[in-house]
Design an enzyme around this catalytic site. Structure first.
Site, PDB file in Angstrom:
ATOM      1  N   TRP A   1      52.939  93.780  41.740  1.00  0.00           N
ATOM      2  CA  TRP A   1      52.919  94.727  42.844  1.00  0.00           C
ATOM      3  C   TRP A   1      51.456  95.056  43.102  1.00  0.00           C
ATOM      4  O   TRP A   1      50.698  95.340  42.171  1.00  0.00           O
ATOM      5  CB  TRP A   1      53.696  96.013  42.521  1.00  0.00           C
ATOM      6  CG  TRP A   1      53.431  97.026  43.597  1.00  0.00           C
ATOM      7  CD1 TRP A   1      53.948  97.018  44.857  1.00  0.00           C
ATOM      8  CD2 TRP A   1      52.514  98.135  43.540  1.00  0.00           C
ATOM      9  NE1 TRP A   1      53.407  98.055  45.586  1.00  0.00           N
ATOM     10  CE2 TRP A   1      52.532  98.750  44.810  1.00  0.00           C
ATOM     11  CE3 TRP A   1      51.677  98.652  42.547  1.00  0.00           C
ATOM     12  CZ2 TRP A   1      51.749  99.870  45.108  1.00  0.00           C
ATOM     13  CZ3 TRP A   1      50.899  99.763  42.842  1.00  0.00           C
ATOM     14  CH2 TRP A   1      50.949 100.367  44.119  1.00  0.00           C
TER      15      TRP A   1
ATOM     16  N   GLU B   1      56.968  92.240  44.148  1.00  0.00           N
ATOM     17  CA  GLU B   1      57.556  93.518  44.593  1.00  0.00           C
ATOM     18  C   GLU B   1      56.941  94.006  45.903  1.00  0.00           C
ATOM     19  O   GLU B   1      55.730  94.181  46.008  1.00  0.00           O
ATOM     20  CB  GLU B   1      57.335  94.581  43.498  1.00  0.00           C
ATOM     21  CG  GLU B   1      57.850  95.959  43.869  1.00  0.00           C
ATOM     22  CD  GLU B   1      57.573  97.011  42.794  1.00  0.00           C
ATOM     23  OE1 GLU B   1      56.887  96.693  41.795  1.00  0.00           O
ATOM     24  OE2 GLU B   1      58.047  98.146  42.976  1.00  0.00           O
TER      25      GLU B   1
ATOM     26  N   LYS C   1      56.696  96.766  49.311  1.00  0.00           N
ATOM     27  CA  LYS C   1      56.688  98.206  49.542  1.00  0.00           C
ATOM     28  C   LYS C   1      56.604  98.471  51.039  1.00  0.00           C
ATOM     29  O   LYS C   1      56.050  97.671  51.788  1.00  0.00           O
ATOM     30  CB  LYS C   1      55.501  98.834  48.812  1.00  0.00           C
ATOM     31  CG  LYS C   1      55.575 100.340  48.720  1.00  0.00           C
ATOM     32  CD  LYS C   1      54.579 100.857  47.695  1.00  0.00           C
ATOM     33  CE  LYS C   1      54.618 102.380  47.642  1.00  0.00           C
ATOM     34  NZ  LYS C   1      53.892 102.930  46.520  1.00  0.00           N
TER      35      LYS C   1
ATOM     36  N   ASP D   1      62.622  97.528  44.621  1.00  0.00           N
ATOM     37  CA  ASP D   1      62.408  98.911  44.185  1.00  0.00           C
ATOM     38  C   ASP D   1      63.050  99.771  45.271  1.00  0.00           C
ATOM     39  O   ASP D   1      62.605  99.758  46.421  1.00  0.00           O
ATOM     40  CB  ASP D   1      60.902  99.179  44.069  1.00  0.00           C
ATOM     41  CG  ASP D   1      60.570 100.596  43.617  1.00  0.00           C
ATOM     42  OD1 ASP D   1      61.200 101.539  44.145  1.00  0.00           O
ATOM     43  OD2 ASP D   1      59.680 100.768  42.769  1.00  0.00           O
TER      44      ASP D   1
ATOM     45  N   HIS E   1      61.280 101.850  47.975  1.00  0.00           N
ATOM     46  CA  HIS E   1      60.335 101.173  48.862  1.00  0.00           C
ATOM     47  C   HIS E   1      60.941 100.733  50.186  1.00  0.00           C
ATOM     48  O   HIS E   1      60.499  99.744  50.779  1.00  0.00           O
ATOM     49  CB  HIS E   1      59.744  99.948  48.160  1.00  0.00           C
ATOM     50  CG  HIS E   1      58.824 100.306  47.039  1.00  0.00           C
ATOM     51  ND1 HIS E   1      58.128  99.380  46.319  1.00  0.00           N
ATOM     52  CD2 HIS E   1      58.488 101.507  46.513  1.00  0.00           C
ATOM     53  CE1 HIS E   1      57.399  99.984  45.388  1.00  0.00           C
ATOM     54  NE2 HIS E   1      57.611 101.281  45.488  1.00  0.00           N
TER      55      HIS E   1
ATOM     56  N   HIS F   1      63.777  97.653  40.329  1.00  0.00           N
ATOM     57  CA  HIS F   1      63.051  98.845  39.903  1.00  0.00           C
ATOM     58  C   HIS F   1      63.936  99.997  40.344  1.00  0.00           C
ATOM     59  O   HIS F   1      63.922 100.382  41.513  1.00  0.00           O
ATOM     60  CB  HIS F   1      61.682  98.936  40.589  1.00  0.00           C
ATOM     61  CG  HIS F   1      60.593  98.267  39.809  1.00  0.00           C
ATOM     62  ND1 HIS F   1      59.262  98.396  40.116  1.00  0.00           N
ATOM     63  CD2 HIS F   1      60.646  97.483  38.703  1.00  0.00           C
ATOM     64  CE1 HIS F   1      58.543  97.695  39.238  1.00  0.00           C
ATOM     65  NE2 HIS F   1      59.367  97.130  38.383  1.00  0.00           N
TER      66      HIS F   1
ATOM     67  N   ASP G   1      58.977 110.397  49.441  1.00  0.00           N
ATOM     68  CA  ASP G   1      58.386 109.995  48.173  1.00  0.00           C
ATOM     69  C   ASP G   1      59.366 109.190  47.319  1.00  0.00           C
ATOM     70  O   ASP G   1      60.550 109.490  47.299  1.00  0.00           O
ATOM     71  CB  ASP G   1      57.985 111.270  47.417  1.00  0.00           C
ATOM     72  CG  ASP G   1      57.061 110.965  46.256  1.00  0.00           C
ATOM     73  OD1 ASP G   1      56.468 109.878  46.248  1.00  0.00           O
ATOM     74  OD2 ASP G   1      56.951 111.821  45.369  1.00  0.00           O
TER      75      ASP G   1
ATOM     76  N   ASP H   1      59.925 107.324  43.250  1.00  0.00           N
ATOM     77  CA  ASP H   1      59.528 107.551  41.863  1.00  0.00           C
ATOM     78  C   ASP H   1      59.985 108.861  41.229  1.00  0.00           C
ATOM     79  O   ASP H   1      59.365 109.330  40.262  1.00  0.00           O
ATOM     80  CB  ASP H   1      58.008 107.396  41.684  1.00  0.00           C
ATOM     81  CG  ASP H   1      57.533 106.039  42.166  1.00  0.00           C
ATOM     82  OD1 ASP H   1      58.219 105.057  41.860  1.00  0.00           O
ATOM     83  OD2 ASP H   1      56.508 105.951  42.837  1.00  0.00           O
TER      84      ASP H   1
ATOM     85  N   ASP I   1      61.694 102.518  37.333  1.00  0.00           N
ATOM     86  CA  ASP I   1      60.349 102.829  37.822  1.00  0.00           C
ATOM     87  C   ASP I   1      60.318 104.245  38.383  1.00  0.00           C
ATOM     88  O   ASP I   1      60.670 104.462  39.536  1.00  0.00           O
ATOM     89  CB  ASP I   1      59.916 101.813  38.886  1.00  0.00           C
ATOM     90  CG  ASP I   1      58.463 102.009  39.284  1.00  0.00           C
ATOM     91  OD1 ASP I   1      57.759 102.777  38.596  1.00  0.00           O
ATOM     92  OD2 ASP I   1      58.025 101.398  40.285  1.00  0.00           O
TER      93      ASP I   1
HETATM   94  C1  RNT Z   1      54.492 101.205  43.179  1.00  0.00           C
HETATM   95  C2  RNT Z   1      55.446 100.226  42.592  1.00  0.00           C
HETATM   96  C3  RNT Z   1      55.107  99.740  41.222  1.00  0.00           C
HETATM   97  C4  RNT Z   1      54.559 100.843  40.332  1.00  0.00           C
HETATM   98  C5  RNT Z   1      54.356 100.427  38.899  1.00  0.00           C
HETATM   99  C6  RNT Z   1      53.527 101.415  38.170  1.00  0.00           C
HETATM  100  O1  RNT Z   1      54.926 101.734  44.351  1.00  0.00           O
HETATM  101  O2  RNT Z   1      56.745 100.748  42.603  1.00  0.00           O
HETATM  102  O3  RNT Z   1      56.187  99.110  40.653  1.00  0.00           O
HETATM  103  O4  RNT Z   1      55.375 101.959  40.360  1.00  0.00           O
HETATM  104  O5  RNT Z   1      53.882  99.167  38.846  1.00  0.00           O
HETATM  105 ZN    ZN Z   2      58.274  99.675  41.544  1.00  0.00          ZN
END
Ligand code: RNT
Ligand code: ZN
Length: 421
Positions: free
Chosen positions: A188, A229, A231, A262, A265, A289, A297, A299, A329
């Protein structure tokens, strides 16, 4: 929770599920295929071990909060992760980032790292009998400050990151070889721009060229699996992210790489669960992820919500558990970090168990007969079937505490260890 209580509840649940044609023992057997890769970076707020005062810096991601007790070095990370794993049923893996090497006193730049810097982790993983996964770290570095790494128009910057990622793949392959289980290496990058650029094409062309060069070195599939990955946007890359979903989906399909999804994203109303059956027609394997987006946001700590359930359901419904690598993640520094792991990892397990307990045959019959009311009614019924009794039994069988009993265990670790840091 008392074992007798867990057992009694399980027996009842088993009967209830049997009425819908679901074998709970079989579902638990299938849970052996659900291995969660724990992301090491929740232990220390994505700081890493490069310098004594390392901290997450840039890259469009941010940690907020200052809850006490964060891990300050590798041995504290290991201690914390062992506590986490002891509170989780089933098998886990550990997912490391390249900034977490055992670098000793001397500073080692990213284009210099080698397997020897990760041997401490490999030995530890061997001792615990777990696998490792790995990630290049293309953020928190002076050479990523202008927002571009593998897609940089500055050739010296781009070369630096290509070298870093090449080395990371070698390290990951060594991990896989030494541990006897392939390491997933995920790429990523934060590349993107805050305001509207006029040369998206050139950056994406450069990223493609960098990846082609990086992947030119081949490794046996038993050692290494490569993932990419995408985003949608990050902090400071709101207008364009070079590695978008379109970009990496095409790249992965064309080059036989794993696509990493993820779920933080994507646009808030997009469902990653819905993408799985599409993507699996064109790529062999997926990396997840699992995370929780909140408003703009991503995470946040993963929970057992509709999004995680749909992701797990669509994998199970596609009979694709063996084609999916499950990673977490999230990074939250506003609560006990060990607690965050246990909640998130249990939520992922629960989502998969819930999916494995779905009365699929019955619902499918209705669907194929065009009986949509009956399908929805059974889906609603399945929501309320006693999956948690099955999860508690899964914990008991794996000798870990069930229900909310992990709260007390984590509080004790906090008092005895974390607050002394
Ligand atoms: C960031 C990505 C990535 C990170 C990690 C720390 O937006 O999700 O995967 O969170 O690599
Ligand atoms: Zn991620």
């Amino acid at each position: 929770m008392k074992n007798a209580q867990i057992l009694a509840a399980y027996e009842l649940a088993k009967q209830q599920y049997a009425e819908y044609g679901v074998d709970t023992d079989l579902a638990l057997e299938k849970m052996k295929e659900v291995t969660i890769s724990l992301h090491c970076w929740q232990t220390d707020d994505v700081a890493g071990c490069e310098r004594p005062d390392s901290a997450l810096d840039g890259g469009g991601i941010q940690v907020t909060g200052n809850y006490p007790g964060k891990a300050r070095n590798i041995s504290e990370m290991m201690a914390d992760l062992e506590v986490v794993m002891n509170l989780l049923p089933g098998q886990q893996r550990l997912n490391l980032h390249a900034i977490y090497g055992d670098f000793g006193e001397e500073f080692t730049d990213r284009d210099q790292i080698e397997t020897k810097h990760f041997q401490t982790w490999i030995d530890w993983a061997k001792k615990l009998g777990i696998g490792l996964d790995f990630n290049a770290t293309c953020f928190s570095h002076p050479k990523s400050n202008d927002g571009f790494t593998l897609s940089s128009k500055d050739e010296s910057v781009r070369r630096f990151w290509i070298e870093h990622v090449k080395r990371c793949r070698r390290i990951a392959a060594d991990m896989g070889r030494q541990l006897g289980t392939p390491a997933v290496h995920n790429i990523w990058i934060p590349d993107g721009s805050k305001d509207a650029p006029i040369d998206r094409f050139a950056h994406r062309k450069l990223l493609k060229a960098s990846l082609d060069e990086i992947f030119a070195e081949a490794f046996p599939a038993e050692y290494l699996k490569d993932a990419v990955e995408s985003k949608l946007f990050g902090i400071g890359s709101e207008s364009m992210v070079v590695g978008s979903h379109d970009f990496y989906l095409c790249y992965a399909a064309q080059n036989k790489k794993l696509i990493c999804l993820d779920n933080g994203h994507f646009h808030p109303t997009e469902q990653v669960g819905d993408k799985i059956s599409s993507v699996l027609q064109f790529v062999d394997e997926l990396l997840l992820h699992m995370t929780r987006g909140v408003r703009w946001d991503s995470d946040h700590v993963l929970t057992f919500n509709d999004e995680s359930k749909l992701i797990a359901q669509e994998i199970v419904r596609s009979n694709a558990l063996n084609r999916v690598k499950i990673g977490l993640d999230f990074f939250d520094a506003s609560l006990n970090r060990i607690g965050a792991y246990v909640i998130g990892a249990r939520a992922a397990q629960q989502a998969f168990l819930y999916a494995l307990l779905e009365p699929r045959e019955m619902i499918l019959k209705y669907e194929e007969a065009g009986k949509n009311f009956e399908r929805l009614a059974l889906l609603e019924t399945a929501n309320a079937l006693p999956w948690s009794a099955v999860y508690n039994y899964y914990c008991m069988k794996n000798n870990v505490v069930a229900g909310s009993d992990y709260i007390g265990e984590i509080q004790e670790y906090e008092t005895k260890t974390l607050l002394l840091r």
